[in-house]
Design a protein around this motif. Structure first.
Motif, PDB file in Angstrom:
ATOM      1  N   GLU A 116      80.782 -30.548  84.559  1.00 44.99           N
ATOM      2  CA  GLU A 116      80.569 -29.750  84.881  1.00 44.99           C
ATOM      3  C   GLU A 116      79.727 -28.786  85.134  1.00 44.99           C
ATOM      4  OE1 GLU A 116      84.853 -27.031  83.871  1.00 44.99           O
ATOM      5  OE2 GLU A 116      84.343 -29.176  82.656  1.00 44.99           O
ATOM      6  N   PRO A 118      75.883 -26.186  86.826  1.00 44.99           N
ATOM      7  CA  PRO A 118      75.883 -24.940  87.379  1.00 44.99           C
ATOM      8  C   PRO A 118      76.042 -25.167  89.201  1.00 44.99           C
ATOM      9  CG  PRO A 118      74.448 -25.148  85.845  1.00 44.99           C
ATOM     10  CD  PRO A 118      74.973 -26.613  86.218  1.00 44.99           C
ATOM     11  N   PHE A 171      73.352 -22.466  83.296  1.00 48.53           N
ATOM     12  CA  PHE A 171      74.676 -21.549  84.038  1.00 48.53           C
ATOM     13  C   PHE A 171      73.753 -20.538  83.199  1.00 48.53           C
ATOM     14  CE2 PHE A 171      76.789 -25.551  83.112  1.00 48.53           C
ATOM     15  CZ  PHE A 171      77.625 -25.068  83.571  1.00 48.53           C
ATOM     16  N   PRO A 172      74.112 -19.327  84.162  1.00 50.60           N
ATOM     17  CA  PRO A 172      74.098 -18.266  83.987  1.00 50.60           C
ATOM     18  C   PRO A 172      74.704 -17.602  82.208  1.00 50.60           C
ATOM     19  CG  PRO A 172      74.689 -18.178  85.686  1.00 50.60           C
ATOM     20  CD  PRO A 172      75.512 -19.233  85.763  1.00 50.60           C
ATOM     21  N   GLU A 173      74.058 -16.350  81.568  1.00 52.73           N
ATOM     22  CA  GLU A 173      74.744 -16.518  80.992  1.00 52.73           C
ATOM     23  C   GLU A 173      76.233 -15.524  80.694  1.00 52.73           C
ATOM     24  OE1 GLU A 173      75.175 -15.723  77.237  1.00 52.73           O
ATOM     25  OE2 GLU A 173      72.669 -16.824  78.166  1.00 52.73           O
ATOM     26  N   GLY A 174      76.947 -16.250  80.043  1.00 55.47           N
ATOM     27  CA  GLY A 174      78.346 -15.652  80.314  1.00 55.47           C
ATOM     28  C   GLY A 174      78.821 -15.721  81.255  1.00 55.47           C
ATOM     29  N   LYS A 175      78.899 -18.035  81.341  1.00 52.06           N
ATOM     30  CA  LYS A 175      79.325 -18.077  83.598  1.00 52.06           C
ATOM     31  C   LYS A 175      79.588 -19.329  82.826  1.00 52.06           C
ATOM     32  CE  LYS A 175      78.952 -14.718  86.316  1.00 52.06           C
ATOM     33  NZ  LYS A 175      80.498 -13.715  86.745  1.00 52.06           N
ATOM     34  N   LYS A 176      79.281 -20.208  81.706  1.00 42.50           N
ATOM     35  CA  LYS A 176      79.722 -21.313  81.282  1.00 42.50           C
ATOM     36  C   LYS A 176      81.021 -21.508  80.973  1.00 42.50           C
ATOM     37  CE  LYS A 176      75.843 -21.049  78.517  1.00 42.50           C
ATOM     38  NZ  LYS A 176      75.237 -21.685  76.969  1.00 42.50           N
ATOM     39  N   PRO A 177      81.349 -23.009  81.338  1.00 40.13           N
ATOM     40  CA  PRO A 177      83.134 -23.544  81.467  1.00 40.13           C
ATOM     41  C   PRO A 177      83.402 -22.806  81.052  1.00 40.13           C
ATOM     42  CG  PRO A 177      81.623 -25.347  82.284  1.00 40.13           C
ATOM     43  CD  PRO A 177      80.467 -24.122  82.174  1.00 40.13           C
TER      44      PRO A 177
END
Length: 179
Positions: A116, A118, A171-177
């Motif tokens: 997974e 970005p 990954f943008p902060e708060g957007k991690k799988p």
């Protein structure tokens, strides 16, 4: 983090030098010792090119790799920097590795890696060519679906497609799988 000289000497020769931090997923029943981070230094040779002696590698990406576990990344980064290199590209991925049951003798040595990133989710098959082809078929992929490009190349293409300036593939902060 990928390292190279300012003039890109390693990349120009199809080589890669990377420091990777592996952080295992902590499961409820896992022991604390098994959740320790591992720091790996990897040197990758250029991919093998198809030729008259090696025609079967044409649809596979074959690279020799040397990997070594190190105690921590900070001093190794300083050594690389002292040799005139810098970390110029950072990328994140969350990898889940699967192995088929031992009863599937055809899959001996095969790793099925779900990455997974970005820029999307990818399946990487590592192992003997026949096992790669059979696993791909069983996963409803054909040989024309094989992607031999690196994540760096895929990321650069995605940035070009979106009209964005490439930076690091994180990954943008708060957007991690979610795990």
């Amino acid at each position: 983090m990928i390292f190279d000289k300012p003039e890109g000497g390693l990349a120009k020769h199809g080589q890669l030098l990377r420091i990777r931090t592996e952080t295992p997923q902590v499961r409820a029943k896992a022991k604390a010792a098994s959740s320790k981070q591992r720091i790996m230094v990897t040197f990758k040779q250029p991919p093998t090119r198809p030729d008259s002696n090696n025609a079967r590698h044409g649809r596979y990406k074959v690279r020799d790799e040397i990997e070594l576990e190190v105690g921590e990344a900070g001093n190794l980064t300083k050594i690389f920097e002292g040799l005139g290199m810098s970390g110029w590209f950072r990328y994140e991925k969350y990898r889940t590795t699967f192995r088929l049951a031992a009863s599937k003798a055809w899959a001996r040595g095969l790793l099925i890696e779900l990455d997974e990133t970005p820029i999307g989710t990818f399946v990487e098959l590592e192992g003997p060519a026949a096992a790669i082809d059979r696993a791909a078929t069983e996963l409803s992929f054909s040989k024309r679906d094989y992607v031999l490009k690196s994540y760096l190349v895929l990321y650069m293409e995605e940035c070009r497609r979106k009209g964005e300036q490439p930076r690091n593939m994180v990954f943008p902060e708060g957007k991690k799988p979610a795990k």
